[in-house]
Design an enzyme around this catalytic site. Structure first.
Site, PDB file in Angstrom:
ATOM      1  N   GLN A   9      34.045  81.762  24.216  1.00 43.94           N
ATOM      2  CA  GLN A   9      33.201  82.805  23.633  1.00 43.94           C
ATOM      3  C   GLN A   9      33.991  84.109  23.499  1.00 43.94           C
ATOM      4  O   GLN A   9      34.777  84.448  24.374  1.00 43.94           O
ATOM      5  CB  GLN A   9      32.009  83.020  24.572  1.00 43.94           C
ATOM      6  N   ARG A 112      23.858  74.373  26.843  1.00 48.95           N
ATOM      7  CA  ARG A 112      24.598  75.301  27.715  1.00 48.95           C
ATOM      8  C   ARG A 112      24.318  76.745  27.323  1.00 48.95           C
ATOM      9  O   ARG A 112      24.021  77.595  28.158  1.00 48.95           O
ATOM     10  CB  ARG A 112      26.095  74.994  27.578  1.00 48.95           C
ATOM     11  N   GLN A 243      31.383  73.882  36.427  1.00 50.69           N
ATOM     12  CA  GLN A 243      32.069  74.962  35.706  1.00 50.69           C
ATOM     13  C   GLN A 243      31.253  76.245  35.549  1.00 50.69           C
ATOM     14  O   GLN A 243      31.796  77.350  35.599  1.00 50.69           O
ATOM     15  CB  GLN A 243      32.513  74.444  34.325  1.00 50.69           C
TER      16      GLN A 243
END
Length: 291
Positions: A9, A112, A243
């Site tokens: 991102q 996510r 993660q």
């Protein structure tokens, strides 16, 4: 030996992927599929959306993922010796190495992004980039601040991002400046990614990951959580679940890849962020990009 690396991102820009869409029928088909799976016209936002539209987490993550996979599809005889991805980029790496299908990868990316967005809304939180200090000193300062603030992204030597509750991050920034940081800069992000505050998102995502088929990869995948190359589908799955609340060990990943014989790094997807970070880990590393 060559590694392909996939950005996360922050690499998005207006017009991303348009050249590929216009010139490659396989890529065009991918974009059309993505529009159907996501239930909104992501290609239109990528090609013509304002920077503000692209900044929304539920748009940014699928957009960067889609651009990365599209770019990977243009590589002839794709046969890397290793792959890695920064945060979200790990999912791009898993699709590129056939651990996940494109459809399953995109669904997980969307899940996510929405789960992280939801977690961000539960508590005011943020991230800050700390420049010019040793990692262990930053970790020590964070441990001694009241509230939740942790090391989140080990980007390269001298650049570490911290993450946590707004007050705790601000307090840590003050202390780190006193300790000699060149800069301690609050980032314009939606919340505390890669921190314990992402626990609700992790729980949401875990169910989706557990219900998705993972295959063994075509080459080692160096994962953010461990910084080591992994070839076992089950282990990859477990690391991916961990993660969201664990730090991104990018510095350690690049160091380990170099140690394992990688000499050439190709960034696949939007921007050149990872090429810059890799050069800061090792000036001699050969870097290039495909977008």
């Amino acid at each position: 030996m060559k590694a392909y690396v996939f950005p996360g991102q922050g690499a998005q820009f207006t017009g991303m992927g348009k050249d590929l869409y216009d010139t490659n029928p396989i890529v065009k088909d991918l974009f059309e599929k993505a529009n159907d799976i996501l239930g909104f016209n992501i290609s239109e936002i990528m090609f013509n959306g304002a920077a503000e539209d692209l900044k929304q987490t539920n748009v940014t993550q699928p957009a960067v993922f889609l651009h990365s996979i599209a770019a990977a599809k243009t590589i002839e005889n794709f046969s890397p010796d290793a792959v890695a991805g920064h945060s979200l980029g790990e999912l791009s790496a898993l699709v590129a190495t056939e651990v996940l299908t494109f459809e399953d990868g995109l669904k997980l990316v969307s899940k996510r992004a929405n789960a992280m967005q939801k977690a961000c809304e539960l508590k005011k939180s943020t991230m800050a980039a700390i420049l010019g200090l040793e990692d262990n000193l930053i970790e020590e300062v964070c441990e001694n601040v009241d509230g939740i603030v942790v090391a989140a992204n080990y980007n390269c030597p001298g650049q570490l991002v911290i993450s946590g509750e707004v007050e705790a991050v601000e307090k840590a920034c003050e202390k780190l400046k006193e300790a000699g940081a060149k800069r301690a800069l609050i980032l314009p992000v939606g919340g505390a990614f890669h921190s314990p505050l992402m626990e609700p998102a992790k729980e949401d995502l875990q169910k989706a990951i557990e219900n998705t088929t993972f295959n063994n990869p075509i080459c080692p995948v160096y994962q953010n959580v461990t910084a080591y190359g992994v070839k076992d589908a089950l282990e990859i799955k477990e690391n991916l679940i961990a993660q969201l609340t664990a730090p991104v060990k990018w510095t350690q990943t690049v160091q380990q890849m170099l140690k394992d014989g990688i000499t050439e790094f190709v960034e696949v997807g939007p921007g050149k962020t990872l090429q810059g970070l890799i050069k800061k880990v090792d000036r001699k590393a050969e870097v290039s990009g495909i977008q």
